[in-house]
Design an enzyme around this catalytic site. Structure first.
Site, PDB file in Angstrom:
ATOM      1  N   GLU A 138      -0.495  -0.568  11.519  1.00 51.33           N
ATOM      2  CA  GLU A 138      -1.213   0.139  10.452  1.00 51.33           C
ATOM      3  C   GLU A 138      -2.549  -0.548  10.238  1.00 51.33           C
ATOM      4  OE1 GLU A 138      -1.079  -0.275   5.613  1.00 51.33           O
ATOM      5  OE2 GLU A 138       0.825  -0.315   6.704  1.00 51.33           O
TER       6      GLU A 138
ATOM      7  N   THR B  11      -3.231   2.146   3.091  1.00 49.99           N
ATOM      8  CA  THR B  11      -3.972   2.222   1.827  1.00 49.99           C
ATOM      9  C   THR B  11      -4.620   3.599   1.676  1.00 49.99           C
ATOM     10  OG1 THR B  11      -4.491  -0.123   2.261  1.00 49.99           O
ATOM     11  CG2 THR B  11      -5.345   0.823   0.242  1.00 49.99           C
TER      12      THR B  11
ATOM     13  N   LYS C 264       7.999   2.779   1.444  1.00 48.84           N
ATOM     14  CA  LYS C 264       7.466   1.416   1.458  1.00 48.84           C
ATOM     15  C   LYS C 264       7.794   0.765   0.115  1.00 48.84           C
ATOM     16  CE  LYS C 264       2.847  -0.669   1.127  1.00 48.84           C
ATOM     17  NZ  LYS C 264       1.410  -0.396   1.354  1.00 48.84           N
TER      18      LYS C 264
END
Length: 210
Positions: free
Chosen positions: A40, A69, A128
């Site tokens: 990521e 993000t 997450k």
């Protein structure tokens, strides 16, 4: 891509957040060379969308590549254009819904049972658990497994090689690791040290299949 299958098989998601775009790209490529297939690139890093686009070009069209993000719908759209094949969010913002509409699987950030229910309703592929290290660690994950026994959790935040084992033992599908793995490599630090850490993490978090 089938993000849940990849998380289940690989069990390790590397999180790259760099202040130097060239170094961040080198970090991504070194991790890929070391066999870490799920990476990521955080949009909070310097020139992150360009890093994603360059990494996509270097890795080819079929390699999984995430944008992290992702906060807004515009973030999700930009990540998609840059070549991301999945997105990771710190919470349940508009980025989740837009990514879902674009056909990008979402690893959505949650912490509480209410957020878990909301994320599942919004189509998140996996959740997450963030910040994992500040929320009670593996013990908290184990408690969540009671009401959510089949929910795929990926703890992120303060995960090192030791706690990674504890999270997996408590039922995590995978773990997400940033600075304990990447260190300062994405800011121009040693790639040799990065490769050593990558090998240590792969030994601590063995894949279920290849």
């Amino acid at each position: 891509m089938d993000l849940l299958a990849a998380l289940t098989a690989r069990r390790l998601l590397a999180i790259v957040r760099g202040g130097n775009p060239d170094a961040a790209l080198r970090t991504v490529l070194a991790l890929a060379e070391e066999g870490i297939d799920l990476i990521e690139i955080s949009l909070s890093g310097a020139d992150a969308l360009a890093v994603i686009a360059r990494a996509r070009q270097e890795l080819g069209p079929d390699r999984p590549l995430g944008a992290g993000t992702v906060l807004t719908g515009a973030d999700a759209q930009a990540a998609h254009r840059a070549g991301a094949t999945f997105v990771v969010t710190p919470g349940l913002g508009d980025g989740v819904d837009t990514a879902h509409r674009l056909g990008l699987p979402v690893l959505a950030g949650v912490l509480t049972p209410t957020e878990i229910i909301a994320a599942q309703a919004r189509g998140a592929v996996a959740l997450k658990l963030f910040p994992a290290g500040e929320s009670g660690g593996a013990g908290y994950l184990k408690a969540l497994r009671g009401p959510f026994p089949r929910t795929p959790f990926v703890p992120v935040g303060g995960v090192d090689a030791v706690s990674a084992r504890a999270y997996l033992a408590a039922g995590a599908t995978a773990v997400g690791v940033g600075s304990p793995l990447v260190g300062d490599a994405a800011d121009g630090g040693s790639l040799i040290a990065l490769r050593e850490r990558a090998r240590a993490f792969r030994a601590a978090v063995p894949e279920t299949t290849r």
